[in-house]
Design an enzyme around this catalytic site. Sequence first.
Site, PDB file in Angstrom:
ATOM      1  N   ASP B 110       0.813  -1.256  -0.070  1.00 22.45           N
ATOM      2  CA  ASP B 110       0.212  -0.143   0.029  1.00 22.45           C
ATOM      3  C   ASP B 110       0.854   1.448  -0.089  1.00 22.45           C
ATOM      4  O   ASP B 110       0.480   2.349   0.054  1.00 22.45           O
ATOM      5  CB  ASP B 110      -0.999   0.052   1.261  1.00 22.45           C
ATOM      6  CG  ASP B 110      -2.004  -1.017   1.237  1.00 22.45           C
ATOM      7  OD1 ASP B 110      -2.484  -1.205   2.290  1.00 22.45           O
ATOM      8  OD2 ASP B 110      -2.416  -1.435   0.138  1.00 22.45           O
ATOM      9  N   LYS B 162       2.138   3.173  19.451  1.00 18.44           N
ATOM     10  CA  LYS B 162       1.538   4.468  19.787  1.00 18.44           C
ATOM     11  C   LYS B 162       1.786   5.017  21.089  1.00 18.44           C
ATOM     12  O   LYS B 162       1.116   5.241  22.081  1.00 18.44           O
ATOM     13  CB  LYS B 162      -0.272   3.884  19.786  1.00 18.44           C
ATOM     14  CG  LYS B 162      -0.600   3.404  18.618  1.00 18.44           C
ATOM     15  CD  LYS B 162      -2.170   3.194  18.553  1.00 18.44           C
ATOM     16  CE  LYS B 162      -3.067   2.695  17.231  1.00 18.44           C
ATOM     17  NZ  LYS B 162      -2.194   1.679  16.750  1.00 18.44           N
ATOM     18  N   ASP B 218       0.307   5.821   2.836  1.00 14.38           N
ATOM     19  CA  ASP B 218      -0.356   4.469   2.882  1.00 14.38           C
ATOM     20  C   ASP B 218      -1.593   4.734   2.086  1.00 14.38           C
ATOM     21  O   ASP B 218      -2.406   5.263   2.711  1.00 14.38           O
ATOM     22  CB  ASP B 218      -0.274   4.090   4.080  1.00 14.38           C
ATOM     23  CG  ASP B 218      -1.130   2.543   4.182  1.00 14.38           C
ATOM     24  OD1 ASP B 218      -0.990   1.794   5.346  1.00 14.38           O
ATOM     25  OD2 ASP B 218      -1.839   2.235   3.255  1.00 14.38           O
TER      26      ASP B 218
END
Lengths: 420, 360
Positions: B110, B162, B218
Amino acid sequence: MLKAVILIGGPQKGTRFRPLSFEVPKPLFPVAGVPILQHHIEACAKVPNMKEILLIGFYQPNEELTRFMCNTQQELKISIRYLQEYSALGTGGGIYHFRDQIVSGSPEAFFVLNADVCSAFPLTEMLSFQKEHGEPNSFVILGTTSLNHCFTLRSRLLMFFIQVLHYVEKPSTFVSDIINCGVYLFTPDIFQHIGTVFQKNQQDMLLEEPTNGWHRAEAIRLEQDIFTALAGQGKLYVYKTLSFWSQIKSAGSAIYASRLYLNQYHTTHPERLASNKEGGPKISGNVYIHPTANIDPTATLGPNVSIGTGVTIGAGVRVRESIILHGATLQDHCCVLNSVVGWDSTIGKWARVEGTPSDPNPNDPYAKIDSETLFRDGKLTPSITILGCNVTIPSEVIILNSIVLPHKDLNRGFKNQIIL
Amino acid sequence: MKALILVGGYGTRLRPLTLSVPKPLVDFCNKPILLHQVEALVKAGVDHVVLAVSYMSELLEREMRVQEERLGIRISLSHEKEPLGTAGPLALARELLNIDNEPFFVLNSDVICDFPFKDMLQFHRNHGKEGTIVVTRVEEPSKYGVVVFESDSGIIHRFVEKPQVFVSNKINAGMYIFNPSMLSRIQLRPTSIEKEIFPVMAQEGHLYAMELQGFWMDIGQPKDFLTGMCMYLQSLRQHAPERLHTGPGFLGNVLVDPTAQIGENCTIGPNVTIGAGVVVEDGVRIKRCTVLKGARVRSHSWLESCIVGWSSSVGQWVRMENVTVLGEDVIVNDELYLNGANVLPHKSINESVPEPRIIM
């Protein structure tokens, strides 16, 4: 000899017609290309022996009204006068107050029409009906059917044959499916009945404590005070019509009324309907275009479109189910659907101005327009988009289900909002 | 040299487009996504590309035969019959990748960017260790897993998923280069390369980070697909401006296939891609959109931030905005308004969609 009285109301009435009523008194708002009142007056002028048309209301004398009356008098060659009530006297109080004017010249009968209705006005038929069926001095109400039981917009009549047995104003439960169209045929002795009520009100007022606000004894409502009393006494009749009828309360209903009148033009005024011509715009369905409008040949208009004086419509514009008022400019490739575009407004290139129609079910020939509520569950009900006068819509934005007040210059799109 | 491209499965995030065509074959700026990557790999000396797929597509197989011929390279398909995660596919393709002792590329299918494959190879040879990850800078690192590394040498210390506090603003760009010896670290079972393989390699000092210059995206979902398109077109403006279309009625970066037809009084751009055989009628305004092959946009319509699927037809005076995606062969009737509509293939739309929703 006959006369007609048109009740035109006043500025405090018709607030649901804002912001369009900021610019012009509601009865003069153009529907299908001409002021609402003109449809009434044209219908009255067609009745043989019609001597005079009296407008009763409580608007202050204003330029538009005077000009309108002047022009229409000249065009139709019939006397039109405005009788100004000193205060809102109600649908019965006004005609009672001016009864001497109405009966002067001894008309055998007179029509009373509400200004805020759109109708085929089958006045001659009402006259014939009165002569055939009624007693010599009977009164006739124009009625039509509403098969939708949840409409409580107007009064309901219960008939035995054609006599009115029972009359209820805005019932909350089902009484009958026949509604009062706001068009009546009276003889001069209606004033006796109104007089009785007037006297009674005077006496009641003397007995009562003064309450807050003005309670004028002279304010009499035909529907609640007179008809309810006359029902069941063999004096009140209904002429049921199958012709078109609608109320004009909000801007949305103006577009619906426009559609009804434009359709009627096929028989009454075919010259008012635009047609596909060489070098002209593409016309679909019924469209009214004022001769001074300037329209690009690549535009597509209709069905149900009225274009006012001096309107400019650019290349590739699409207008459908809308009223475009005088002096407005629609720039190239814009799209206007289910909207009222106010006087001198401008819509930018590729902009989309769209409303949601609140029409009655088109498959039901007797369906009537709902008296729309502005908000439902705290949200603005999707309805016709209205641009007040002198509003500017920038290019490429969308204005959806919104109401824009006059003299507003927008810089972005809006949806489901009232923009002050 | 060899490369493994992780193509994966059904490409569900790019539906409705991937309901008609496997994701690698979806046209991005008028060229299948996969081809952007393969052509760049070939330029860097790759002669064998392995596609790791979990969903076998005849269409993909056929198209790869064509590209093999055209590019003069070998393209193999490695089909995982059960999900193997992000590292497993490497183990599955072990035989194909382990042949000579040359390093091999691994790419996420992607990813779109100015592919730095030559630079990667150079950088990888310089440090001589087992693995190199390309990292890119992002504005909101806490949405991703960030890479903590030494900026002068590139040696990676650790990965943080994250992060709540600022640790680093560089994330894994989905492009790697590995020595074949690294394959022994991976077993043939569902394995996450980020969670299980990389941390170990980093601890052993065998993983280095190379910073990507230029744009990165992406493009696995429509919103990002369009953002990536804008970035790619901007890059074209810098490196190959002659490929962009200019002229009256064209604004900013616009890519138009030579077989497309554009009508009069249109305003196209900025950031628009028009595919082969597309017909745009008069008076149309298009901004920030991809119009795929064979579609037709009829007169006076207005489109912003949309993807118009292959052979679809957009009616007259239509307004489409807010990442409206039309699948293959969709018909949108005249005078409608579509706001964030996601329309599945072969559907006929005859009612406006004023608020974002999916039309099945």
